[in-house]
Motif scaffolding. Structure first.
Motif, PDB file in Angstrom:
ATOM      1  N   THR A 352       0.938  -1.416  -0.056  1.00  0.00           N
ATOM      2  CA  THR A 352      -0.191   0.218   0.043  1.00  0.00           C
ATOM      3  C   THR A 352       0.876   1.189  -0.224  1.00  0.00           C
ATOM      4  O   THR A 352       0.628   2.492  -0.775  1.00  0.00           O
ATOM      5  CB  THR A 352      -0.631   0.073   1.193  1.00  0.00           C
ATOM      6  OG1 THR A 352      -2.043  -0.725   1.297  1.00  0.00           O
ATOM      7  CG2 THR A 352      -2.148   1.213   1.151  1.00  0.00           C
ATOM      8  N   GLN A 356       0.911   4.323  -2.614  1.00  0.00           N
ATOM      9  CA  GLN A 356       0.880   5.436  -1.904  1.00  0.00           C
ATOM     10  C   GLN A 356       1.574   6.803  -1.917  1.00  0.00           C
ATOM     11  O   GLN A 356       0.993   7.842  -2.761  1.00  0.00           O
ATOM     12  CB  GLN A 356      -0.088   5.291  -0.292  1.00  0.00           C
ATOM     13  CG  GLN A 356      -0.217   6.577   0.149  1.00  0.00           C
ATOM     14  CD  GLN A 356      -0.287   6.357   1.721  1.00  0.00           C
ATOM     15  OE1 GLN A 356      -1.555   5.385   1.841  1.00  0.00           O
ATOM     16  NE2 GLN A 356       0.439   7.046   2.896  1.00  0.00           N
ATOM     17  N   ARG A 366      -5.446   2.060  -3.419  1.00  0.00           N
ATOM     18  CA  ARG A 366      -4.765   1.816  -2.142  1.00  0.00           C
ATOM     19  C   ARG A 366      -5.368   1.352  -1.374  1.00  0.00           C
ATOM     20  O   ARG A 366      -5.290   0.329  -1.288  1.00  0.00           O
ATOM     21  CB  ARG A 366      -4.268   3.579  -1.661  1.00  0.00           C
ATOM     22  CG  ARG A 366      -3.866   4.347  -1.552  1.00  0.00           C
ATOM     23  CD  ARG A 366      -2.937   5.348  -1.024  1.00  0.00           C
ATOM     24  NE  ARG A 366      -3.409   5.675  -0.444  1.00  0.00           N
ATOM     25  CZ  ARG A 366      -4.369   7.078  -0.600  1.00  0.00           C
ATOM     26  NH1 ARG A 366      -3.210   7.612  -1.325  1.00  0.00           N
ATOM     27  NH2 ARG A 366      -4.560   7.935  -0.188  1.00  0.00           N
TER      28      ARG A 366
END
Length: 524
Positions: A352, A356, A366
């Motif tokens: 993630t 991100q 995300r």
């Protein structure tokens, strides 16, 4: 003395000829005013010329001007288009000439010169002056000045993007090696590669995008510099991650996303792109088997048939793009975060963070990466249960409620299943060289799992319409709504999944009553 460009010709469509003639009338209108010592000359530049030579139609046309800014030319053009004889000559309707839109200079977003855009005869036409760029050692933002066509060509990222179509002469002008490289289907830089990339390191990703989109080969000398540690450090530290994300998005939404990831893999760009650049001590994922994941996804895409894995799991253009993002971050799945010992919410998975912070993916994407990571173990347990024909795999409510859970917060449960498949592909297919496991055998079990979900009719479990809502359930139980409501409604949905033909919620209410104490429902 200016270099004499190599030339060729292009056959314009009737609409393109109409646009060309209008623009030439505008240059005549301006030249006759005597405002400039040097005659105004227009050139269509870059992508339109390249695509036209490849036989690909484009409705976006960049127009380069030698002695005027784009805004100044556009204002004069609009003045001409308001004259009755011009309207009559071109049979103009109101929709043929749009409003002027000026895109302001924004060096931080790599917009170094303002551009003016007008919609003309259905084309989006950008106007900007020819320019040259001068970079300083401590800045990625160049000093911009009016330049010649040759200087403008040399500042571009690739020779095939440095071609001009001179509206006055009707010839393509090549001040680099663009025409030769077009024939050779080769991506090269107009200037020495190291200078080109250090002037703007984002050009590394732009060349990957063009090479994969056009199915051209990147020159070996250019490839070598694209992998240079100094260039990669500049790309990591000096280019905004938003700009990196835009290039990656264009790659993965293009016609050849697998080729883009293959370039990223082979050129050693992965750890520069899919990472959190603000954390230099972040662990580095093992990408030695990453190729197996993105090649597996591409194989699934190319072999799509009704009911096949890709057909079932990837059901929209958005989902196709998300699938490639998931394929890009699968190496991070095996990099486990340290145990969360502090109070508060645990930090997101490393995958993630790569989405991100590395490519500035939007929140929805995300969240999908997080869900895919967090739910993978449960997905795999159900795959195993189906293959082994365990009793739990035959229970429609268990599978249906699991799917509803995967979908609940982040959506795209099907892509979460695809992610689990791709993570496993890196392990199973890597071992295929020493074991009899084949790609077909590996995919067969996933097809079997999806077929089983189809047979149980739980694919649409997330959109199952409840037979009873919270207000009705609260009334039936004779109590006020509370924290008990959500789990009690889940009991009702699970009952519905076990009784797909039911139209009366009485049985669901009875089950909630039986489990009243367990669910914490007040009252008798």
């Amino acid at each position: 003395m200016a270099t004499q460009p190599a030339t060729t010709t292009i056959e314009l469509s009737p609409k393109e000829s109409q646009l060309k003639n209008l623009l030439l009338d505008a240059t005549k209108f301006i030249n006759e005013s005597g405002s400039f010592q040097e005659p105004v000359v227009l050139r269509w530049a870059g992508g339109w010329v390249r695509d036209k030579l490849l036989g690909v139609e484009s409705h976006d046309i960049d127009t380069a001007i030698n002695v005027m800014t784009g805004e100044a030319f556009a204002l004069k053009l609009c003045e001409l288009c308001e004259q009755a004889d011009t309207v009559d000559k071109y049979g103009m309707a109101k929709s043929d000439v749009g409003n002027i839109h000026k895109i302001a200079r924004n060096p931080e977003k790599s917009k170094h010169l303002e551009t003016t855009t007008i919609k003309l005869f259905g084309y989006d036409v950008d106007f900007v002056n020819l320019r040259k760029e001068t970079y300083s050692e401590d800045s990625r933002n160049p000093q911009m000045e009016f330049g010649t066509a040759e200087e403008d060509a040399l500042r571009r990222d690739a020779t095939v993007n440095a071609l001009f179509y001179n509206l006055n002469t009707g010839e393509v002008e090549d001040f680099t090696t663009g025409l030769v490289d077009m024939k050779s289907r080769l991506i090269r830089t107009p200037l020495e590669p190291f200078q080109t990339f250090m002037d703007d390191p984002l050009r590394v990703l732009r060349l990957v995008r063009f090479a994969s989109r056009l199915e051209f080969t990147i020159d070996s000398a250019v490839e070598e510099v694209m992998s240079d540690r100094r260039v990669l450090d500049a790309l990591r530290l000096k280019i905004s991650r938003e700009r990196v994300g835009v290039e990656v998005e264009k790659m993965l939404k293009g016609n050849h996303p697998r080729k883009s990831l293959e370039y990223i893999d082979n050129l050693g760009l992965y750890h520069t792109i899919f990472t959190d650049p603000s954390k230099p001590d972040i662990p580095v994922p093992d990408i030695s088997n990453w190729k197996l994941a993105y090649e597996c996804l591409d194989s699934l895409r190319r072999s799509k048939t009704p009911g096949s894995i890709y057909d079932v799991l990837v059901r929209s253009d958005e989902a196709a793009y998300y699938a490639w993002i998931l394929a890009a971050v699968v190496p991070w799945d095996n990099v486990k975060a340290p145990p969360h010992t502090k109070k508060g919410k645990a930090p997101p998975p490393f995958g993630t963070l790569a989405a991100q912070e590395g490519i500035k993916s939007p929140g929805k994407l995300r969240d999908l990466v997080t869900a895919a990571n967090n739910n993978r173990a449960e997905i795999m347990s159900f795959v195993t249960a189906v293959l082994n024909k365990q009793p739990s795999a035959m229970e429609r409510d268990k599978l249906g409620m699991a799917i509803r859970h995967w979908e609940s917060k982040n959506g795209h449960w099907r892509l979460q299943v695809l992610y689990a498949l791709l993570v496993e592909a890196m392990v199973v297919l890597a071992a295929a060289s020493t074991t009899p496991t084949s790609n077909d055998e590996f995919l067969k079990k996933w097809q079997q799992f999806l077929d089983h979900l189809q047979d149980l009719d739980v694919m649409e479990a997330p959109t199952l319409k409840p037979l009873i809502d919270g207000t009705q359930l609260s009334k039936a139980l004779g109590t006020k709504p509370g924290k008990w409501m959500a789990p009690a409604l889940d009991v009702c949905i699970a009952w519905q999944l076990r009784h797909p033909e039911a139209t009366d919620p009485a049985g669901a209410i009875d089950e909630v009553k039986i489990r009243r104490v367990e669910l914490g429902i007040p009252g008798n």
